[in-house]
Write a protein that holds these residues in place. Structure first.
Motif, mmCIF file in Angstrom:
data_model
loop_
_atom_site.group_PDB
_atom_site.id
_atom_site.type_symbol
_atom_site.label_atom_id
_atom_site.label_comp_id
_atom_site.label_asym_id
_atom_site.label_seq_id
_atom_site.Cartn_x
_atom_site.Cartn_y
_atom_site.Cartn_z
ATOM 1 N N TRP A 77 23.411 -27.732 41.642
ATOM 2 C CA TRP A 77 24.444 -27.941 42.656
ATOM 3 C C TRP A 77 23.811 -28.219 44.011
ATOM 4 C CZ3 TRP A 77 25.878 -23.800 46.346
ATOM 5 C CH2 TRP A 77 25.021 -22.698 46.283
ATOM 6 N N GLU A 78 24.523 -28.963 44.832
ATOM 7 C CA GLU A 78 24.049 -29.310 46.175
ATOM 8 C C GLU A 78 25.233 -29.278 47.127
ATOM 9 O OE1 GLU A 78 22.299 -33.180 48.611
ATOM 10 O OE2 GLU A 78 21.900 -32.980 46.456
ATOM 11 N N TRP A 79 25.046 -28.572 48.224
ATOM 12 C CA TRP A 79 26.110 -28.479 49.230
ATOM 13 C C TRP A 79 25.581 -28.956 50.574
ATOM 14 C CZ3 TRP A 79 27.072 -24.434 53.209
ATOM 15 C CH2 TRP A 79 28.303 -24.607 53.855
ATOM 16 N N GLU A 80 26.286 -29.912 51.169
ATOM 17 C CA GLU A 80 25.948 -30.403 52.501
ATOM 18 C C GLU A 80 26.860 -29.720 53.502
ATOM 19 O OE1 GLU A 80 24.768 -34.682 53.293
ATOM 20 O OE2 GLU A 80 26.734 -34.589 54.289
ATOM 21 N N LYS A 81 26.256 -28.929 54.386
ATOM 22 C CA LYS A 81 27.035 -28.076 55.272
ATOM 23 C C LYS A 81 27.903 -28.872 56.251
ATOM 24 C CE LYS A 81 26.565 -24.416 58.742
ATOM 25 N NZ LYS A 81 27.577 -23.544 58.121
ATOM 26 N N ASN A 89 26.248 -31.024 38.773
ATOM 27 C CA ASN A 89 25.896 -31.770 37.570
ATOM 28 C C ASN A 89 26.855 -31.340 36.444
ATOM 29 O OD1 ASN A 89 24.923 -29.250 36.731
ATOM 30 N ND2 ASN A 89 23.102 -30.100 35.767
ATOM 31 N N PRO A 90 26.854 -32.020 35.291
ATOM 32 C CA PRO A 90 27.834 -31.699 34.238
ATOM 33 C C PRO A 90 27.799 -30.251 33.772
ATOM 34 C CG PRO A 90 26.817 -33.822 33.796
ATOM 35 C CD PRO A 90 26.074 -33.231 34.961
ATOM 36 N N VAL A 91 26.623 -29.607 33.785
ATOM 37 C CA VAL A 91 26.524 -28.223 33.313
ATOM 38 C C VAL A 91 27.337 -27.284 34.195
ATOM 39 C CG1 VAL A 91 24.945 -26.317 32.813
ATOM 40 C CG2 VAL A 91 24.266 -28.667 32.312
ATOM 41 N N MET A 92 27.358 -27.545 35.503
ATOM 42 C CA MET A 92 28.123 -26.689 36.423
ATOM 43 C C MET A 92 29.608 -26.659 36.043
ATOM 44 S SD MET A 92 26.325 -25.127 38.794
ATOM 45 C CE MET A 92 27.550 -24.817 40.049
ATOM 46 N N PHE A 93 30.134 -27.813 35.672
ATOM 47 C CA PHE A 93 31.549 -27.869 35.279
ATOM 48 C C PHE A 93 31.790 -27.006 34.045
ATOM 49 C CE2 PHE A 93 31.079 -31.680 37.855
ATOM 50 C CZ PHE A 93 32.254 -31.687 38.597
ATOM 51 N N ALA A 153 22.165 -17.403 40.580
ATOM 52 C CA ALA A 153 21.908 -18.612 41.359
ATOM 53 C C ALA A 153 20.590 -18.482 42.102
ATOM 54 C CB ALA A 153 23.043 -18.847 42.359
ATOM 55 N N ALA A 154 19.826 -19.566 42.109
ATOM 56 C CA ALA A 154 18.593 -19.658 42.887
ATOM 57 C C ALA A 154 18.651 -20.957 43.686
ATOM 58 C CB ALA A 154 17.363 -19.653 41.976
ATOM 59 N N CYS A 155 18.331 -20.887 44.982
ATOM 60 C CA CYS A 155 18.497 -22.085 45.799
ATOM 61 C C CYS A 155 17.600 -22.049 47.046
ATOM 62 C CB CYS A 155 19.964 -22.256 46.208
ATOM 63 S SG CYS A 155 20.659 -20.781 46.952
ATOM 64 N N LEU A 167 20.364 -26.630 48.063
ATOM 65 C CA LEU A 167 20.114 -27.200 46.743
ATOM 66 C C LEU A 167 19.618 -26.105 45.813
ATOM 67 C CD1 LEU A 167 19.823 -29.766 44.963
ATOM 68 C CD2 LEU A 167 17.470 -29.945 45.798
ATOM 69 N N GLY A 168 20.212 -26.010 44.633
ATOM 70 C CA GLY A 168 19.771 -24.948 43.739
ATOM 71 C C GLY A 168 20.289 -25.090 42.325
ATOM 72 N N THR A 169 20.084 -24.020 41.564
ATOM 73 C CA THR A 169 20.495 -23.966 40.166
ATOM 74 C C THR A 169 21.395 -22.755 39.938
ATOM 75 O OG1 THR A 169 18.564 -22.649 39.542
ATOM 76 C CG2 THR A 169 18.357 -25.039 39.404
#
Length: 367
Positions: A77-81, A89-93, A153-155, A167-169
């Protein structure tokens, strides 16, 4: 390239000027121009091939990464503040039980994260000045089936010059969490009453005593159920077990939120009264009286009625003990004084120095 063509057109114009160059020079120039065009075409074609190859390698690398993360169950996953843009990505869904392609946002994620865990996740979102690796574990309610899942979660925070990106997993660790909980329960929880056991008491109490602030104290109750053996002998062990579970539930309802009840074994319990002003002994006595009152009321199990009472020994840290072992011993001694004083009562522990000066070793207070 456009500049080169413009210069070439100008040169050709000059070559066809009425005052022209000698034939041999003209032929030489034309050969040079042709050679330059051939070399340029080869250069463009070569670089186009490199770019095409690089794009192909990048595409293959992305496909390998996508396949690896999918097989491993790793969500990226990636978040722009600045724009509040969230990419999955598809796995997150799949982790969250959401249809692929649905628009995502932090606010929508908040609806799935349990309220008790949202604060730590929110802190992560605001910690953009740190470049360290961040790891948190939180629980979610999966949208597709309503199941409780635990996510690790790691980011990292990245700053690109104008925008901050997180950005993380994320991985589903529900099974691992359940396994750890089982190990913890077996080690630190009483199987019958589901209260923390003696091992948990020693681990938690030792830390609590170390954190006692000046002007504060920790109270410890050692509780023994009077008449429990008779219940076991006359009504059977099944009723005895039900009574122990009922007693545990009653005690949990009496104590404050910050206090703890532990079962040592048999009919012996310990109650830790945490963080009390060191002059407020009446707080301990009030809770002790409430415990005696609730435990002396009859327990009804269908047609069977059982009744016990409680003897409670009270000891205080740091006034009456210097460490966890001496505190437990002091509370145990005070409990036996309460029993000798008539049971169904509490007794305060007094230091040996107080007893040597002529004061009683404990003050038994009948209910």
């Amino acid at each position: 390239m456009d500049s080169f063509i413009a210069q070439l057109n100008a040169l050709l114009t000059d070559l066809y000027h009425p005052v022209s160059l000698p034939g041999w020079m003209l032929a030489t120039l034309l050969v040079l121009v042709a050679a330059s065009l051939i070399l340029m075409a080869m250069y463009v074609r070569h670089n186009h091939g490199l770019i095409k190859d690089a794009n192909q390698e990048l595409l293959m690398a992305n496909r390998r990464l996508s396949l690896a993360t999918s097989v491993a169950g790793v969500g990226i996953w990636e978040w722009e503040k600045e724009t509040d843009t969230l990419l999955w990505n598809p796995v997150m869904f799949r982790l969250y039980g959401v249809q692929p392609g649905e628009p995502m946002s932090i606010e929508r994620m908040r609806a799935w994260i349990l309220p008790d865990d949202w604060q730590q996740f929110k802190s992560l979102l605001g910690n953009m000045e740190s470049t360290d690796r961040h790891e948190i574990t939180f629980a979610i309610i999966r949208e597709s089936d309503g199941s409780l899942r635990y996510i690790h979660a790691a980011c990292y925070w990245l700053y690109t010059g104008r925008k901050h990106r997180l950005l993380g997993t994320q991985m589903d660790i529900t099974e691992e969490h359940a396994a750890r909980e089982k190990v913890y329960r077996e080690a630190y929880q009483d199987a019958l009453t589901l209260l923390p056991n003696s091992r948990a008491l020693k681990s938690q109490l030792r830390l609590g005593l170390e954190q006692t602030a000046p002007g504060r104290m920790q109270g410890l109750f050692f509780i023994d159920l009077d008449g429990f053996k008779k219940v076991n002998d006359t009504l059977g062990h099944d009723i005895g077990d039900l009574l122990l579970k009922g007693a545990a539930g009653r005690m949990r309802q009496i104590i404050r939120q910050q206090d703890r009840v532990y079962r040592l074994g048999g009919d012996e319990f310990v109650v830790w009264i945490a963080d009390v002003p060191d002059q407020d002994i009446h707080v301990l006595e009030t809770i002790a009286n409430k415990l005696i009152d609730t435990l002396s009321k009859p327990f009804q199990f269908d047609e069977v009625r059982a009744q016990v009472s409680a003897s409670i020994g009270i000891a205080r840290y740091p006034q009456q003990s210097s460490d966890m072992e001496s505190l437990l011993k002091a509370a145990d001694e005070a409990m036996y004084l309460a029993k000798r004083g008539g049971k169904n009562a509490f007794a305060h522990y007094s230091t040996p120095a107080s007893a040597a000066s002529g004061s009683p070793a404990a003050d038994a207070v009948p209910e």
